[in-house]
Design a protein around this motif. Sequence first.
Motif, PDB file in Angstrom:
ATOM      1  N   ILE A   1      17.951 -11.400  -5.572  1.00  0.00           N
ATOM      2  CA  ILE A   1      18.065 -10.464  -4.456  1.00  0.00           C
ATOM      3  C   ILE A   1      16.703  -9.833  -4.204  1.00  0.00           C
ATOM      4  N   ALA A   2      16.292  -9.769  -2.953  1.00  0.00           N
ATOM      5  CA  ALA A   2      15.012  -9.149  -2.596  1.00  0.00           C
ATOM      6  C   ALA A   2      15.177  -8.349  -1.315  1.00  0.00           C
ATOM      7  N   PHE A   3      14.782  -7.051  -1.366  1.00  0.00           N
ATOM      8  CA  PHE A   3      14.763  -6.195  -0.181  1.00  0.00           C
ATOM      9  C   PHE A   3      13.334  -6.210   0.361  1.00  0.00           C
ATOM     10  N   LEU A   4      13.153  -6.721   1.561  1.00  0.00           N
ATOM     11  CA  LEU A   4      11.835  -6.838   2.170  1.00  0.00           C
ATOM     12  C   LEU A   4      11.768  -5.919   3.391  1.00  0.00           C
ATOM     13  N   PHE A   5      10.802  -5.009   3.397  1.00  0.00           N
ATOM     14  CA  PHE A   5      10.718  -3.954   4.406  1.00  0.00           C
ATOM     15  C   PHE A   5       9.481  -4.146   5.273  1.00  0.00           C
ATOM     16  N   THR A   6       9.686  -4.012   6.557  1.00  0.00           N
ATOM     17  CA  THR A   6       8.573  -4.020   7.512  1.00  0.00           C
ATOM     18  C   THR A   6       8.495  -2.627   8.121  1.00  0.00           C
ATOM     19  N   PRO A   7       7.511  -1.803   7.762  1.00  0.00           N
ATOM     20  CA  PRO A   7       7.491  -0.400   8.208  1.00  0.00           C
ATOM     21  C   PRO A   7       7.165  -0.226   9.690  1.00  0.00           C
ATOM     22  N   TYR A   8       6.482  -1.174  10.293  1.00  0.00           N
ATOM     23  CA  TYR A   8       6.167  -1.068  11.725  1.00  0.00           C
ATOM     24  C   TYR A   8       5.940  -2.476  12.271  1.00  0.00           C
ATOM     25  N   GLU A   9       6.062  -2.600  13.548  1.00  0.00           N
ATOM     26  CA  GLU A   9       5.944  -3.906  14.170  1.00  0.00           C
ATOM     27  C   GLU A   9       4.552  -4.483  13.940  1.00  0.00           C
ATOM     28  N   GLY A  10       4.518  -5.727  13.510  1.00  0.00           N
ATOM     29  CA  GLY A  10       3.249  -6.384  13.224  1.00  0.00           C
ATOM     30  C   GLY A  10       2.828  -6.264  11.782  1.00  0.00           C
ATOM     31  N   SER A  11       3.488  -5.396  11.041  1.00  0.00           N
ATOM     32  CA  SER A  11       3.159  -5.242   9.618  1.00  0.00           C
ATOM     33  C   SER A  11       3.683  -6.437   8.837  1.00  0.00           C
ATOM     34  N   PRO A  12       2.961  -6.849   7.808  1.00  0.00           N
ATOM     35  CA  PRO A  12       3.502  -7.928   6.971  1.00  0.00           C
ATOM     36  C   PRO A  12       4.758  -7.462   6.246  1.00  0.00           C
ATOM     37  N   GLN A  13       5.629  -8.396   5.986  1.00  0.00           N
ATOM     38  CA  GLN A  13       6.862  -8.096   5.268  1.00  0.00           C
ATOM     39  C   GLN A  13       6.550  -8.020   3.774  1.00  0.00           C
ATOM     40  N   LEU A  14       6.848  -6.868   3.174  1.00  0.00           N
ATOM     41  CA  LEU A  14       6.495  -6.645   1.775  1.00  0.00           C
ATOM     42  C   LEU A  14       7.709  -6.129   1.011  1.00  0.00           C
ATOM     43  N   PRO A  15       7.724  -6.293  -0.301  1.00  0.00           N
ATOM     44  CA  PRO A  15       8.825  -5.766  -1.107  1.00  0.00           C
ATOM     45  C   PRO A  15       8.917  -4.249  -0.989  1.00  0.00           C
ATOM     46  N   MET A  16      10.132  -3.729  -1.073  1.00  0.00           N
ATOM     47  CA  MET A  16      10.318  -2.285  -1.009  1.00  0.00           C
ATOM     48  C   MET A  16       9.559  -1.615  -2.139  1.00  0.00           C
ATOM     49  N   GLY A  17       9.036  -0.427  -1.835  1.00  0.00           N
ATOM     50  CA  GLY A  17       8.267   0.311  -2.823  1.00  0.00           C
ATOM     51  C   GLY A  17       6.788   0.035  -2.728  1.00  0.00           C
ATOM     52  N   LYS A  18       6.436  -1.076  -2.046  1.00  0.00           N
ATOM     53  CA  LYS A  18       5.018  -1.415  -1.901  1.00  0.00           C
ATOM     54  C   LYS A  18       4.607  -1.468  -0.435  1.00  0.00           C
ATOM     55  N   SER A  19       5.552  -1.069   0.424  1.00  0.00           N
ATOM     56  CA  SER A  19       5.268  -1.254   1.845  1.00  0.00           C
ATOM     57  C   SER A  19       5.573  -0.024   2.676  1.00  0.00           C
ATOM     58  N   ALA A  20       5.720   1.150   2.051  1.00  0.00           N
ATOM     59  CA  ALA A  20       6.072   2.345   2.818  1.00  0.00           C
ATOM     60  C   ALA A  20       5.534   3.577   2.137  1.00  0.00           C
ATOM     61  N   SER A  21       5.268   4.614   2.970  1.00  0.00           N
ATOM     62  CA  SER A  21       4.878   5.910   2.424  1.00  0.00           C
ATOM     63  C   SER A  21       6.112   6.599   1.854  1.00  0.00           C
ATOM     64  N   GLY A  22       5.895   7.750   1.213  1.00  0.00           N
ATOM     65  CA  GLY A  22       7.017   8.467   0.631  1.00  0.00           C
ATOM     66  C   GLY A  22       8.045   8.863   1.661  1.00  0.00           C
ATOM     67  N   GLY A  23       7.586   9.384   2.822  1.00  0.00           N
ATOM     68  CA  GLY A  23       8.515   9.785   3.861  1.00  0.00           C
ATOM     69  C   GLY A  23       9.258   8.610   4.453  1.00  0.00           C
ATOM     70  N   GLU A  24       8.551   7.496   4.691  1.00  0.00           N
ATOM     71  CA  GLU A  24       9.186   6.308   5.241  1.00  0.00           C
ATOM     72  C   GLU A  24      10.236   5.756   4.282  1.00  0.00           C
ATOM     73  N   LEU A  25       9.887   5.761   3.016  1.00  0.00           N
ATOM     74  CA  LEU A  25      10.828   5.231   2.034  1.00  0.00           C
ATOM     75  C   LEU A  25      12.053   6.127   1.908  1.00  0.00           C
ATOM     76  N   SER A  26      11.871   7.449   2.030  1.00  0.00           N
ATOM     77  CA  SER A  26      13.014   8.362   2.001  1.00  0.00           C
ATOM     78  C   SER A  26      13.943   8.096   3.170  1.00  0.00           C
ATOM     79  N   ARG A  27      13.371   7.892   4.369  1.00  0.00           N
ATOM     80  CA  ARG A  27      14.203   7.600   5.530  1.00  0.00           C
ATOM     81  C   ARG A  27      14.866   6.233   5.405  1.00  0.00           C
ATOM     82  N   LEU A  28      14.154   5.283   4.812  1.00  0.00           N
ATOM     83  CA  LEU A  28      14.755   3.978   4.571  1.00  0.00           C
ATOM     84  C   LEU A  28      15.957   4.114   3.637  1.00  0.00           C
TER      85      LEU A  28
END
Length: 603
Positions: free
Chosen positions: A440-467
């Motif tokens: 299982i892999a959760f892959l998060f794209t924080p904004y359009e055009g951003s590369p798809q990265l594993p959760m925890g390595k692709s978002a700021s603290g606030g973005e991850l909280s909202r996620l």
Amino acid sequence: MLEELSLRDLGPIRSAVITPAPGMTAITGETGAGKSMLLSALSLISGGPANAKRVSVGASEAWAQGIFAVDDEDGADEPAEAEGDDADEALAGGALAIARRAGVEPEDGELFLARTVRATGRSRAVLGGRTVPRSVLAAVAGELVTIHGQAEQLRIASAARQRDFLDHAAGDDRELAAYHAAWRALADMDARLERLRSQESSARAQADYLRESVDRINAVDPHPGELEELKAKRERIENAADIAEGVSRAIGALDASQLDIGDIETPGASDLITQAAQALRGIHVSGGEFGELADRLDSVNTDLADIVFTLSGHLGEDMGETDLDTLNARIHDLDELTRRWGPSVEDVIAWRDKAAFDIEDLDASPEKLAELESERGRLHEAAAQAADALSAARAAAAARLAARVTEELSSLAMDGASLEIRVTPRSGDDALDANGGDDIAFLFTPYEGSPQLPMGKSASGGELSRLMLALELSAADMHTAPGGDDDEAASAASAGMTFIFDEVDAGVGGKAAVELGRRLARLARSSQVIVVTHLAQVASWADAQFVVTKEPPDADDDDLGVVTTVNEVRDDARVHEVARMLSGSESEASLDHARELLEDSRL
């Protein structure tokens, strides 16, 4: 549900007691007032790391305690499978099961979790008044509290947490239970086969030993009672001369006429007794006393005659042609058997018979191994089918969950953000493990055009909280009865859980802040929610609001520095706090705006 949070001498907070609302509670206050200490307290009672630097200046230790309401109905002492309205009992049941294994019983339906941190750095965890390892406190709290903060939320980056969250959202309890049962059966068989394979060589050696031993015993061919008979016979042979002489002398003394040695003038005991009986019968007096005595002497003479007859049988007794050396050799062989497998010949025979059965079992081990390997293949096939069913359920839930989360993110000021949840079946002989047959892999794209990265390595603290908020909300919606209103979603999977959100409002404002507050309030319809926020648009949705305030120290305690207090605000006091959060002032216009915001912030 968290009923009360108490802390003492933690950072700038000397003492505070918070009684959160069953729904949504907002923690507000100026930046730097000490709101983070409340999160530190929650982290401590959740088994988080202890930091001696958090102990208040001048204090010897910091202390935090959480009181949680748990359902203590019968049957809650084992973790239950969440389904429908029973999910809160499942969560409480898990906490209760862990607590009871630690020897702690709830008191009046409440569990007390406490933690003390000394200024020296050491800490002590207490559950229900009993000191327990920190890991036990963490396990209990893990069933009751989920913290989405700057550090804690990074745990979702682990594959195990992502898999557990997906299963939680999917509601695949039936498939998961079926797979776990199949996996345990397969694992047990693998362990059994491993033991047999490791014992195979030793089994062959044991079979060889038993076979050689049985052959040796059969070569001697012992019979029950034989050793005692042979030893008695040997003793008679070795003492034949003494026996013959003694028997002859005894017979001569009793009745010499039985000896073939010519005329014997000396009468024997039998003759003398006969003479005595005749003498008594020659007495002619009335009364018959002497006649009775004569009869008794006749009786004695009869016994003597029997003894003489028996002894006569031993005269010239034929010992056969038994060779003493042969007899001794046989006794020696039997003695050897009894020393090894005795202590008696009967024990040797019993050991031989049992060994024969054991040899059959050991010799059958290759066939048994093949039989078990065939059974292992059947169990593996059953586990693979259960894994496929579980994987299919996960994949279907992953698609639904990812779509819902992506939709929620757009309402949380994260346009262009998206989540993909990949369920990738593994291949090969080692594809299955205790958790299934897929990754299982959760892959998060924080904004359009951003590369798809594993959760925890692709978002700021606030973005991850909202996620995380979007994930929790989406999981709640997935458990809503078909046709139900999303605004009235009751998450069966998260009922009874207390969610803590920090930094969830970072970088959010305006309409997005209102939507953020609305979604937190939605989650609070099924779970307890505590949010640390600086936005009035978020705090206004709360059922209860606590304000953290910095106050100057008393004149007598000036060396202790600034002191922070925590107080609940209600009615007008809350209006003034919301007005301060809106504009930094408490003007009539801001107060009117605050009242309007509080009135509009209702589901």
